[in-house]
Design a protein around this motif. Structure first.
Motif, PDB file in Angstrom:
ATOM      1  N   VAL A   1      -6.984   9.803  -6.180  1.00  0.00           N
ATOM      2  CA  VAL A   1      -7.126   8.350  -6.270  1.00  0.00           C
ATOM      3  C   VAL A   1      -6.876   7.721  -4.907  1.00  0.00           C
ATOM      4  N   ILE A   2      -7.824   6.913  -4.447  1.00  0.00           N
ATOM      5  CA  ILE A   2      -7.647   6.070  -3.268  1.00  0.00           C
ATOM      6  C   ILE A   2      -7.514   4.643  -3.775  1.00  0.00           C
ATOM      7  N   ALA A   3      -6.391   4.017  -3.514  1.00  0.00           N
ATOM      8  CA  ALA A   3      -6.002   2.780  -4.198  1.00  0.00           C
ATOM      9  C   ALA A   3      -5.798   1.633  -3.225  1.00  0.00           C
ATOM     10  N   PRO A   4      -5.799   0.393  -3.749  1.00  0.00           N
ATOM     11  CA  PRO A   4      -5.327  -0.730  -2.944  1.00  0.00           C
ATOM     12  C   PRO A   4      -3.850  -0.506  -2.623  1.00  0.00           C
ATOM     13  N   PRO A   5      -3.309  -1.134  -1.579  1.00  0.00           N
ATOM     14  CA  PRO A   5      -1.895  -0.909  -1.259  1.00  0.00           C
ATOM     15  C   PRO A   5      -0.961  -1.338  -2.379  1.00  0.00           C
ATOM     16  N   VAL A   6      -1.312  -2.437  -3.075  1.00  0.00           N
ATOM     17  CA  VAL A   6      -0.501  -2.930  -4.193  1.00  0.00           C
ATOM     18  C   VAL A   6      -1.436  -3.463  -5.268  1.00  0.00           C
ATOM     19  N   THR A   7      -1.168  -3.116  -6.509  1.00  0.00           N
ATOM     20  CA  THR A   7      -1.926  -3.653  -7.636  1.00  0.00           C
ATOM     21  C   THR A   7      -1.060  -4.615  -8.436  1.00  0.00           C
ATOM     22  N   ALA A   8      -1.719  -5.553  -9.107  1.00  0.00           N
ATOM     23  CA  ALA A   8      -1.034  -6.528  -9.962  1.00  0.00           C
ATOM     24  C   ALA A   8      -1.735  -6.506 -11.317  1.00  0.00           C
TER      25      ALA A   8
ATOM     26  N   ILE B   1       3.696 -15.228 -18.423  1.00  0.00           N
ATOM     27  CA  ILE B   1       2.735 -14.154 -18.164  1.00  0.00           C
ATOM     28  C   ILE B   1       3.427 -13.098 -17.317  1.00  0.00           C
ATOM     29  N   ALA B   2       3.577 -11.905 -17.872  1.00  0.00           N
ATOM     30  CA  ALA B   2       4.240 -10.820 -17.154  1.00  0.00           C
ATOM     31  C   ALA B   2       3.227 -10.064 -16.294  1.00  0.00           C
ATOM     32  N   ILE B   3       3.637  -9.768 -15.072  1.00  0.00           N
ATOM     33  CA  ILE B   3       2.796  -9.045 -14.112  1.00  0.00           C
ATOM     34  C   ILE B   3       3.541  -7.793 -13.664  1.00  0.00           C
ATOM     35  N   GLN B   4       2.839  -6.688 -13.641  1.00  0.00           N
ATOM     36  CA  GLN B   4       3.428  -5.441 -13.156  1.00  0.00           C
ATOM     37  C   GLN B   4       2.838  -5.119 -11.795  1.00  0.00           C
ATOM     38  N   LEU B   5       3.672  -5.168 -10.764  1.00  0.00           N
ATOM     39  CA  LEU B   5       3.255  -4.792  -9.417  1.00  0.00           C
ATOM     40  C   LEU B   5       3.520  -3.306  -9.221  1.00  0.00           C
TER      41      LEU B   5
ATOM     42  N   GLY C   1      -0.192  -7.057   4.357  1.00  0.00           N
ATOM     43  CA  GLY C   1      -0.655  -6.690   5.699  1.00  0.00           C
ATOM     44  C   GLY C   1      -1.778  -7.563   6.213  1.00  0.00           C
ATOM     45  N   GLY C   2      -1.749  -8.834   5.861  1.00  0.00           N
ATOM     46  CA  GLY C   2      -2.765  -9.752   6.354  1.00  0.00           C
ATOM     47  C   GLY C   2      -4.078  -9.702   5.607  1.00  0.00           C
ATOM     48  N   LYS C   3      -4.184  -8.889   4.549  1.00  0.00           N
ATOM     49  CA  LYS C   3      -5.392  -8.805   3.742  1.00  0.00           C
ATOM     50  C   LYS C   3      -5.086  -9.202   2.299  1.00  0.00           C
ATOM     51  N   THR C   4      -6.106  -9.685   1.619  1.00  0.00           N
ATOM     52  CA  THR C   4      -5.946 -10.104   0.235  1.00  0.00           C
ATOM     53  C   THR C   4      -6.650  -9.121  -0.687  1.00  0.00           C
ATOM     54  N   TYR C   5      -5.936  -8.689  -1.702  1.00  0.00           N
ATOM     55  CA  TYR C   5      -6.468  -7.787  -2.719  1.00  0.00           C
ATOM     56  C   TYR C   5      -6.293  -8.455  -4.083  1.00  0.00           C
ATOM     57  N   ASN C   6      -7.169  -8.135  -4.990  1.00  0.00           N
ATOM     58  CA  ASN C   6      -7.026  -8.688  -6.354  1.00  0.00           C
ATOM     59  C   ASN C   6      -7.440  -7.655  -7.390  1.00  0.00           C
ATOM     60  N   TYR C   7      -6.652  -6.593  -7.440  1.00  0.00           N
ATOM     61  CA  TYR C   7      -6.908  -5.504  -8.368  1.00  0.00           C
ATOM     62  C   TYR C   7      -5.708  -5.264  -9.265  1.00  0.00           C
ATOM     63  N   GLY C   8      -6.004  -4.922 -10.502  1.00  0.00           N
ATOM     64  CA  GLY C   8      -4.999  -4.383 -11.395  1.00  0.00           C
ATOM     65  C   GLY C   8      -5.121  -2.875 -11.432  1.00  0.00           C
ATOM     66  N   LEU C   9      -4.433  -2.258 -12.385  1.00  0.00           N
ATOM     67  CA  LEU C   9      -4.432  -0.801 -12.515  1.00  0.00           C
ATOM     68  C   LEU C   9      -4.626  -0.420 -13.972  1.00  0.00           C
ATOM     69  N   LYS C  10      -5.525   0.515 -14.229  1.00  0.00           N
ATOM     70  CA  LYS C  10      -5.747   1.027 -15.577  1.00  0.00           C
ATOM     71  C   LYS C  10      -5.951   2.538 -15.495  1.00  0.00           C
ATOM     72  N   VAL C  11      -5.185   3.267 -16.287  1.00  0.00           N
ATOM     73  CA  VAL C  11      -5.296   4.720 -16.338  1.00  0.00           C
ATOM     74  C   VAL C  11      -5.712   5.127 -17.748  1.00  0.00           C
ATOM     75  N   ILE C  12      -6.753   5.948 -17.836  1.00  0.00           N
ATOM     76  CA  ILE C  12      -7.227   6.470 -19.116  1.00  0.00           C
ATOM     77  C   ILE C  12      -6.970   7.968 -19.120  1.00  0.00           C
ATOM     78  N   ASP C  13      -6.147   8.411 -20.048  1.00  0.00           N
ATOM     79  CA  ASP C  13      -5.678   9.793 -20.030  1.00  0.00           C
ATOM     80  C   ASP C  13      -5.906  10.447 -21.387  1.00  0.00           C
ATOM     81  N   TYR C  14      -6.947  11.265 -21.472  1.00  0.00           N
ATOM     82  CA  TYR C  14      -7.204  12.105 -22.641  1.00  0.00           C
ATOM     83  C   TYR C  14      -7.453  13.521 -22.142  1.00  0.00           C
ATOM     84  N   GLU C  15      -6.952  14.513 -22.874  1.00  0.00           N
ATOM     85  CA  GLU C  15      -7.024  15.878 -22.385  1.00  0.00           C
ATOM     86  C   GLU C  15      -8.448  16.422 -22.304  1.00  0.00           C
TER      87      GLU C  15
END
Length: 831
Positions: free
Chosen positions: A498-505, A522-526, A587-601
């Motif tokens: 996984v290559i990700a944004p530095p921080v997700t919300a 509204i709860a936010i998970q960073l 770091g001077g840049k704006t990101y607007n991504y959340g995070l979702k993981v789908i895990d099935y064997e």
């Protein structure tokens, strides 16, 4: 039908360079974005599979199978074509199955489409075919092709089918469905119509000429319809062209019916586990267009290397290789395979398969794996480059390996394992399915790069480029950098890096409803994907609304660190709905991504970054009661939606239903398809009926009409049909406007049926007992009214409700009227 809506899906991250010259683009198109991307760890062929591959080298030609959805394909026929006839075989599914139901979890829409994409890829790895898609979005059930084309934009999807044909160059095209109502679904018939039109359009240089900078016009020999006999609909006849696909493959130790069952059983989200079929099995075909065939679908087509210039020497060498193959020592074939590589250089030959077979016969295994499962964009990635050549000591050809991205270089001695640690840069592109990089309209995904259209997955992102020199010949293989670990139960497990944004919300829901002007937390998970990630989180709300605090500063020290924060959002002003978006400044840049993981064997772990956006709606809602018991069915997001508006929801196990006091609940709700999937429902039903009889409210959400674990889900008889209303804006009539369920605690009006998504409902009630009262009438355009979407009955002191309305889609989408109606149905007015 509402066509101009946009869905808040995912934000585009990277654009193709508009200044790239066509010649350079074409080179990259062919070299970097091959048509079939295999983003798996390197699997070593066994001796039987190598023999299968060697025989396949003697066969040219290809077949493309076309249908509408994942699981529409005829896996037995695909396996037969790929592994018995050994022609290059592909399946083009117009959609990724986003609009279907989910029997293994609560993912819907694009998330379900992602699961079903991976299930299709697992099926193709089993049956040997390749997998392709168009940009069409599965928007749900469609009753005719006209509706499908209106929503999809027929010309756009036709261009995708033409593009796939021109790139794949099939000799024969096969459709799963007919072009008329016998197909049973507007997507099905639409896929056949598009295939038929594309058969001609692909050969016409005037059609979609922009494609001809990269591909040539292509005319397939014929297009056939693979007729069928299932679902009570038999479209086969003895005078049709037919082939027996029930053969047994001794090399694989399986018949094609057995392989097909294994392939189809990968569609777990749809409950398509299949029994293995053995013995003769006929497939029937009806001509659609092109040159007619009398006895063989490949009639008049030369599938030998005779189609290749200089074929005599090639065929002679292929015959020698196959005759001399030693199952106990495949490395003895390497020398002649290398000679073959020289002979076919630059020719239309199965070059990739040939290279794979050379590596397999030489026992060469290569891998590049990352030390950690994820890295932020721009970070340094620690990788481990490994290799081995598992051949006998007397194998005399030197093997040299260079990994061009990291600079690793080593020689492989027989059966000596080599491991080299290196570092590479992660780059700037996050791990995101290419079709989900942008917001899209209802009908189709937005894909700007022509080179990506049709691909099942992303072109390989962070990759290792291996250059293997053996016997003076160079073989290049591009492999994804993967992550692997050892699980105590499952053993060695691979997953995509996984290559990700530095921080997700990440927000807990994709839609929030506000009751009047009441504030909501509204709860936010960073989550940090790098060390020492500090910055600011700033929410944006609809015009006039208020949010406190207006921003939050954060400092996450370690990779993987998380922080929970809250904002208080208050509806205000004249705007009743809009979007809540989150901007993360790092770091001077704006990101607007959340995070979702789908895990099935049964599929690789899927990590994606949805746009950090949620729909917000202000509604006028009164609640009746407070305590809800919920019995999970096949999987949905209804409990979370009910909690959001203030209900206390308890998830009930079968044991709790059978043995605990249910009277504490104001209502009990059955999850979708409970009566299809629960083996305990027969034991639970008497207790649930007693609960209603004693004054409780029991609401049952939709079930399909078979198989049911219990013939009658209600206190009085009714049946289930296949009736549905697919137009989400279809007119709704209140059949019993004075009924309490339409008046308490909220007055239901026509306005409550505005803004619905995908459909009204499905699998409506039929043949209902007179004790039931139908509450709503509705129909799609041109059809008779249906009154089975929502029924209610008094039973003892309580209320029983059965509904085919798709509340499981509407409430998670934040549809105000659907909330108001559902609340009424579970709110008895106990005066």
């Amino acid at each position: 039908m509402v066509l101009d809506r946009t869905l808040p899906i995912f934000k585009y991250f990277r654009n193709l360079d508009p200044n790239m010259k066509p010649g350079i683009y074409l080179f990259l198109f062919i070299a970097v974005f091959p048509f079939s991307i295999k983003a798996q760890n390197m699997q070593q062929m066994n001796a039987a599979e190598i023999k299968q591959g060697l025989e396949a080298l003697k066969v040219t030609g290809s077949v493309l199978y076309i249908a509408a959805h994942p699981d529409d394909e005829n896996t037995r026929l695909l396996a037969y074509l790929a592994k018995e006839k050994k022609v290059r075989t592909g399946y083009l599914s117009l959609t990724r199955g986003d609009g279907g139901q989910n029997l293994i979890g609560n993912e819907q829409a694009e998330l379900l489409g992602l699961i079903r994409t991976q299930e299709l890829l697992a099926a193709r790895r089993t049956d040997g075919a390749e997998q392709f898609f168009t940009r069409a979005n599965d928007f749900g059930f469609s009753k005719n092709s006209e509706e499908s084309f209106e929503i999809w934009d027929k010309k756009k999807i036709l261009s995708d089918v033409v593009w796939t044909i021109r790139r794949f160059q099939p000799d024969v095209i096969i459709t799963r469905f007919p072009e008329d109502g016998r197909a049973g679904h507007g997507h099905h018939s639409g896929s056949a119509i598009l295939a038929h039109e594309a058969f001609a359009a692909a050969a016409d240089p005037k059609q979609f000429p922009e494609q001809l900078a990269f591909v040539k016009p292509w005319q397939a020999k014929r297009i056939l319809w693979n007729t069928f006999n299932f679902g009570g609909n038999n479209t086969t006849s003895d005078d049709q062209l037919k082939i027996d696909v029930g053969a047994y493959n001794a090399l694989l130790g399986k018949s094609y019916g057995e392989i097909a069952a294994e392939s189809r059983s990968n569609h777990r989200s749809q409950g398509f586990g299949s029994g293995r079929q053995r013995g003769s099995a006929l497939e029937f075909f009806s001509p659609v267009a092109g040159e007619a065939a009398k006895s063989d679908i490949f009639e008049g087509i030369d599938f030998t290397p005779g189609r290749i210039p200089g074929s005599a020497a090639i065929q002679q060498l292929l015959n020698e290789i196959n005759q001399e193959y030693d199952v106990a020592d495949p490395s003895r074939s390497v020398e002649k395979l290398l000679k073959l590589k020289v002979l076919v250089k630059g020719k239309a030959f199965k070059q990739d398969l040939l290279d794979d077979l050379i590596l397999a016969c030489a026992g060469i295994w290569l891998e590049s794996s990352a030390v950690n499962p994820s890295y932020a964009v721009g970070e340094t990635v620690n990788i481990r480059v490994q290799g081995i050549s598992r051949v006998k000591e007397n194998f005399s050809m030197p093997v040299k390996v260079e990994e061009m991205v990291s600079g690793a270089a080593f020689s492989l001695s027989p059966n000596q394992f080599v491991s080299v640690d290196k570092q590479i840069k992660a780059g700037s592109q996050i791990s995101q399915p290419y079709w989900l990089e942008k917001h899209h309209l209802l009908g189709s995904y937005v894909v700007d790069s022509l080179s990506k259209i049709g691909l099942a997955e992303n072109p390989i992102g962070l990759a290792a480029l291996f250059r293997v020199t053996i016997g003076g010949q160079l073989i290049e293989k591009k492999r994804p950098v993967v992550y692997k670990y050892t699980d105590q139960v499952r053993g060695e497990v691979y997953q995509p890096l996984v290559i990700a944004p530095p921080v997700t919300a990440t927000m807990s829901d994709k839609a929030f409803v506000f009751n009047g002007s009441e504030s909501k937390k509204i709860a936010i998970q960073l989550r940090s994907f790098k060390e020492n990630a500090s910055g600011t989180l700033e929410p944006k709300v609809p015009e006039g609304w208020k949010v406190l605090p207006v921003k939050i500063d954060f400092a996450l020290k370690g990779k993987g660190d998380e922080q929970s924060v809250e904002f208080v959002v208050t509806p205000a002003g004249s705007v009743a709905s809009g979007n809540l978006t989150l901007n993360v400044m790092v770091g001077g840049k704006t990101y607007n991504y959340g995070l979702k993981v789908i895990d099935y064997e049964h599929i690789p772990l899927q990590t994606l970054f949805p746009f950090a956006e949620a729909k917000v709606n202000k509604i006028d809602l009164k609640l009746g009661g407070k305590h809800i018991g919920y019995i999970a069915g096949a999987g949905d997001l209804m409990p979370e939606a009910l909690k959001q508006i203030g209900y206390e929801v308890v998830l009930l196990t079968p044991d709790q239903v059978i043995n605990s006091d249910l009277s504490r609940f104001d209502a009990i709700v059955a999850g979708v398809r409970l009566y299809n999937v629960s083996d305990q429902i027969k034991s639970m039903q008497p207790r649930l009926m007693k609960y209603v009889e004693n004054g409780g409210t029991y609401l049952v959400q939709y079930n399909v009409n078979g198989p049911l674990k219990l013939d009658n889900p209600g206190p009085y008889p009714f049946g289930l049909s296949r009736d549905r209303v697919t137009e989400e804006d279809a007119k709704v009539t209140l059949l019993a406007p004075e009924n309490e369920a339409l008046n308490y605690p909220n007055k239901i009006t026509a306005k409550d049926f505005e803004g619905w998504v995908q459909e009204r409902g499905l699998y409506f009630v039929s043949n209902m007992d007179a004790k039931y009262t139908p509450l709503l009438g509705m129909s799609d355009k041109g059809e008779s009214a249906k009154d089975g979407s929502l029924i209610i009955a008094a039973y003892g002191k309580g209320r029983y409700v059965y509904t085919g309305i798709s509340f499981f889609r509407q409430l998670p989408a934040g549809v105000p009227g659907a909330y108001r109606l559902f609340v009424n149905l579970i709110s008895a007015n106990k005066k």
